[in-house]
Design a protein around this motif. Structure first.
Motif, short mmCIF file in Angstrom:
data_model
loop_
_atom_site.label_atom_id
_atom_site.label_comp_id
_atom_site.label_asym_id
_atom_site.label_seq_id
_atom_site.Cartn_x
_atom_site.Cartn_y
_atom_site.Cartn_z
N ALA A 36 -35.61 14.93 -22.05
CA ALA A 36 -36.09 15.66 -20.87
C ALA A 36 -34.95 15.94 -19.90
O ALA A 36 -34.94 16.98 -19.22
CB ALA A 36 -37.19 14.87 -20.18
N MET A 37 -33.98 14.99 -19.83
CA MET A 37 -32.85 15.15 -18.91
C MET A 37 -31.65 15.82 -19.58
O MET A 37 -30.59 15.95 -18.98
CB MET A 37 -32.44 13.78 -18.37
N LYS A 38 -31.82 16.22 -20.85
CA LYS A 38 -30.75 16.83 -21.64
C LYS A 38 -29.54 15.91 -21.76
O LYS A 38 -28.39 16.31 -21.60
CB LYS A 38 -30.36 18.20 -21.08
N LEU A 39 -29.84 14.63 -22.05
CA LEU A 39 -28.80 13.63 -22.28
C LEU A 39 -28.81 13.23 -23.75
O LEU A 39 -29.71 13.60 -24.49
CB LEU A 39 -29.07 12.39 -21.41
N LYS A 40 -27.82 12.48 -24.15
CA LYS A 40 -27.75 12.01 -25.53
C LYS A 40 -28.56 10.71 -25.64
O LYS A 40 -28.19 9.71 -25.04
CB LYS A 40 -26.30 11.77 -25.94
N PRO A 41 -29.64 10.73 -26.42
CA PRO A 41 -30.51 9.56 -26.51
C PRO A 41 -29.81 8.28 -26.96
O PRO A 41 -30.04 7.21 -26.38
CB PRO A 41 -31.57 9.98 -27.54
N LYS A 42 -28.97 8.36 -27.98
CA LYS A 42 -28.30 7.15 -28.48
C LYS A 42 -27.41 6.51 -27.43
O LYS A 42 -27.34 5.29 -27.30
CB LYS A 42 -27.48 7.47 -29.73
N VAL A 43 -26.74 7.33 -26.65
CA VAL A 43 -25.86 6.82 -25.60
C VAL A 43 -26.68 6.19 -24.48
O VAL A 43 -26.35 5.11 -23.99
CB VAL A 43 -24.94 7.94 -25.05
N LEU A 44 -27.79 6.83 -24.11
CA LEU A 44 -28.64 6.27 -23.06
C LEU A 44 -29.22 4.93 -23.50
O LEU A 44 -29.22 3.97 -22.72
CB LEU A 44 -29.76 7.24 -22.69
N ILE A 45 -29.68 4.84 -24.74
CA ILE A 45 -30.24 3.58 -25.25
C ILE A 45 -29.18 2.49 -25.25
O ILE A 45 -29.42 1.37 -24.81
CB ILE A 45 -30.83 3.79 -26.66
N LYS A 46 -27.97 2.81 -25.72
CA LYS A 46 -26.88 1.83 -25.75
C LYS A 46 -26.53 1.36 -24.34
O LYS A 46 -26.40 0.16 -24.08
CB LYS A 46 -25.65 2.46 -26.41
N ASN A 47 -26.42 2.30 -23.40
CA ASN A 47 -26.09 1.94 -22.02
C ASN A 47 -27.20 1.12 -21.38
O ASN A 47 -26.93 0.16 -20.66
CB ASN A 47 -25.81 3.20 -21.19
N TYR A 48 -28.45 1.49 -21.64
CA TYR A 48 -29.59 0.75 -21.08
C TYR A 48 -29.58 -0.69 -21.58
O TYR A 48 -29.76 -1.63 -20.80
CB TYR A 48 -30.90 1.45 -21.47
N LYS A 49 -29.35 -0.87 -22.88
CA LYS A 49 -29.32 -2.23 -23.44
C LYS A 49 -28.16 -3.03 -22.86
O LYS A 49 -28.29 -4.24 -22.63
CB LYS A 49 -29.25 -2.18 -24.96
N SER A 50 -27.04 -2.38 -22.59
CA SER A 50 -25.91 -3.07 -21.96
C SER A 50 -26.27 -3.50 -20.54
O SER A 50 -25.96 -4.62 -20.13
CB SER A 50 -24.69 -2.14 -21.91
N VAL A 51 -26.93 -2.63 -19.81
CA VAL A 51 -27.34 -2.96 -18.43
C VAL A 51 -28.31 -4.14 -18.44
O VAL A 51 -28.19 -5.06 -17.64
CB VAL A 51 -27.98 -1.73 -17.74
N VAL A 52 -29.26 -4.13 -19.37
CA VAL A 52 -30.24 -5.22 -19.47
C VAL A 52 -29.52 -6.53 -19.78
O VAL A 52 -29.81 -7.56 -19.17
CB VAL A 52 -31.32 -4.90 -20.53
N SER A 53 -28.57 -6.49 -20.69
CA SER A 53 -27.80 -7.71 -21.04
C SER A 53 -27.03 -8.23 -19.83
O SER A 53 -27.01 -9.43 -19.58
CB SER A 53 -26.83 -7.42 -22.18
N ILE A 54 -26.40 -7.32 -19.11
CA ILE A 54 -25.65 -7.71 -17.92
C ILE A 54 -26.57 -8.33 -16.88
O ILE A 54 -26.25 -9.36 -16.28
CB ILE A 54 -24.88 -6.50 -17.33
N ASN A 55 -27.75 -7.73 -16.69
CA ASN A 55 -28.72 -8.27 -15.73
C ASN A 55 -29.16 -9.68 -16.13
O ASN A 55 -29.32 -10.55 -15.28
CB ASN A 55 -29.94 -7.36 -15.62
N GLU A 56 -29.36 -9.91 -17.42
CA GLU A 56 -29.75 -11.24 -17.89
C GLU A 56 -28.65 -12.26 -17.66
O GLU A 56 -28.93 -13.40 -17.26
CB GLU A 56 -30.15 -11.17 -19.37
N ILE A 57 -27.41 -11.88 -17.90
CA ILE A 57 -26.28 -12.78 -17.69
C ILE A 57 -26.15 -13.12 -16.21
O ILE A 57 -26.01 -14.30 -15.84
CB ILE A 57 -24.97 -12.16 -18.22
N VAL A 58 -26.24 -12.12 -15.35
CA VAL A 58 -26.15 -12.34 -13.92
C VAL A 58 -27.30 -13.24 -13.44
O VAL A 58 -27.10 -14.16 -12.64
CB VAL A 58 -26.14 -11.01 -13.14
N GLY A 59 -28.50 -13.00 -13.97
CA GLY A 59 -29.65 -13.83 -13.62
C GLY A 59 -29.44 -15.28 -14.03
O GLY A 59 -29.78 -16.22 -13.28
N SER A 60 -28.86 -15.50 -15.19
CA SER A 60 -28.58 -16.86 -15.65
C SER A 60 -27.54 -17.53 -14.78
O SER A 60 -27.67 -18.71 -14.46
CB SER A 60 -28.08 -16.82 -17.11
#
Length: 64
Positions: A36-60
């Motif tokens: 919908a945003m005319k972005l590359k899906p694979k890149v967005l998924i990879k970046n999103y998973k990286s952000v989630v991992s970083i958030n979990e590490i910071v939370g820990s």
């Protein structure tokens, strides 16, 4: 034939999605958003998973 221009997903988009919608968004939903945003899906998924991992590490670390 004209080639469609497609933007690359950046971390800003992934951070925004994680911040506003949480850490459990499915790959299918992220793919819909990327298209919908005319972005590359694979890149967005990879970046999103990286952000989630970083958030979990910071939370820990904050829990220590």
């Amino acid at each position: 034939m004209e080639k469609k221009e497609q933007k690359t997903s950046n971390f800003g988009t992934a951070i925004y999605i994680a911040k506003t919608h949480g850490n459990n968004i499915s790959d299918e939903k992220l793919t819909e958003v990327a298209k919908a945003m005319k972005l590359k899906p694979k890149v967005l998924i990879k970046n999103y998973k990286s952000v989630v991992s970083i958030n979990e590490i910071v939370g820990s670390l904050n829990a220590l």
